[in-house]
Motif scaffolding. Structure first.
Motif, short mmCIF file in Angstrom:
data_model
loop_
_atom_site.label_atom_id
_atom_site.label_comp_id
_atom_site.label_asym_id
_atom_site.label_seq_id
_atom_site.Cartn_x
_atom_site.Cartn_y
_atom_site.Cartn_z
N SER A 125 -2.94 2.15 0.97
CA SER A 125 -2.85 1.01 1.89
C SER A 125 -1.40 0.71 2.27
N LYS A 126 -0.46 1.03 1.38
CA LYS A 126 0.96 0.82 1.69
C LYS A 126 1.44 1.81 2.75
N VAL A 127 0.88 3.01 2.75
CA VAL A 127 1.22 3.98 3.79
C VAL A 127 0.69 3.49 5.14
N GLU A 182 2.35 10.26 -1.80
CA GLU A 182 3.80 10.31 -1.57
C GLU A 182 4.14 11.22 -0.40
N ARG A 183 3.45 12.37 -0.31
CA ARG A 183 3.69 13.28 0.82
C ARG A 183 3.27 12.63 2.14
N LEU A 184 2.17 11.90 2.12
CA LEU A 184 1.71 11.22 3.33
C LEU A 184 2.73 10.15 3.75
N HIS A 185 3.26 9.42 2.79
CA HIS A 185 4.27 8.40 3.07
C HIS A 185 5.49 9.03 3.73
N ASP A 186 5.96 10.14 3.17
CA ASP A 186 7.15 10.81 3.71
C ASP A 186 6.91 11.30 5.13
N HIS A 187 5.71 11.84 5.38
CA HIS A 187 5.38 12.31 6.73
C HIS A 187 5.35 11.14 7.71
N ALA A 188 4.71 10.05 7.32
CA ALA A 188 4.61 8.89 8.20
C ALA A 188 5.99 8.32 8.52
N LEU A 189 6.84 8.20 7.51
CA LEU A 189 8.17 7.65 7.72
C LEU A 189 8.98 8.54 8.66
#
Length: 200
Positions: free
Chosen positions: A133-135, A70-77
């Motif tokens: 994979s979604k990230v 979740e943290r990786l997703h937020d950073h990427a976004l």
């Protein structure tokens, strides 16, 4: 209605306490050396209560891994919204993932094995809890829309393969005691995935 709300809040607090005690014990004693009884005792609940929240010990690790993803997703976004180049964002995510994994080297094998569990249901639950994979797909989608990715492989398959490469790289690094930094290994693996094997 109010009492139900209170009960739900109490359940959430209990789950959070069990989770935190479990992670602390995994880090102090090691995953294999920590039992469900140890966790229950540390969280001041019965062993049965532990299993009400987590049907097996490895399920605690899925919550732990889910927080990381979740943290990786937020950073990427956030970085994509700033206009950062997607490949650079993917490298940043890989570096952050390497840092997280290297800090908790002993937790990587049991978490990775859960994704490879021979029980299809447990493997499916693990895969859904850890949508790396979604990230990757979030990051690469702008390149796909711009026609900058190969079209003979679906974006979903491409992203699954990249995420699987992280899994195997981290597992090999953790389990077999590589002396090279995980970040270096992961970035090399990512570069290999993005560039292929042929010299241009």
């Amino acid at each position: 209605m109010e009492s139900l709300s209170l009960r739900e809040r109490q359940k959430e607090r209990r789950r959070a306490r069990i989770y935190q005690v479990a992670i602390d014990l995994f880090k102090q004693r090691g995953f294999q050396q920590t039992t469900a009884t140890d966790i229950a005792k540390g969280a001041h609940v019965s062993r049965g209560t532990f299993f009400n929240y987590y049907p097996y010990k490895e399920a605690v690790l899925l919550d732990y891994g889910s927080e990381i993803v979740e943290r990786l997703h937020d950073h990427a976004l956030a970085r994509l919204n700033e206009g950062a180049e997607p490949v650079r964002v993917l490298e940043e995510v890989w570096e952050r993932l390497a840092d997280e994994s290297a800090r908790e080297r002993d937790l990587i094998p049991p978490l990775a094995y859960e994704l490879l569990n021979p029980d299809p249901e447990r493997a499916r639950v693990a895969y859904q809890a850890l949508p790396l994979s979604k990230v990757v797909e979030l990051i690469l989608r702008p390149l796909a829309l711009a026609g900058r990715l190969r079209e003979d492989i679906s974006l979903e398959r491409m992203c699954n393969t990249i995420a699987d490469t992280y899994l195997m790289t981290a597992l090999r690094w953790s389990a077999y005691g590589s002396e090279r930094p995980l970040k270096q290994e992961m970035l090399k693996a990512l570069s290999f995935m993005l560039e292929g094997v042929y010299r241009r």
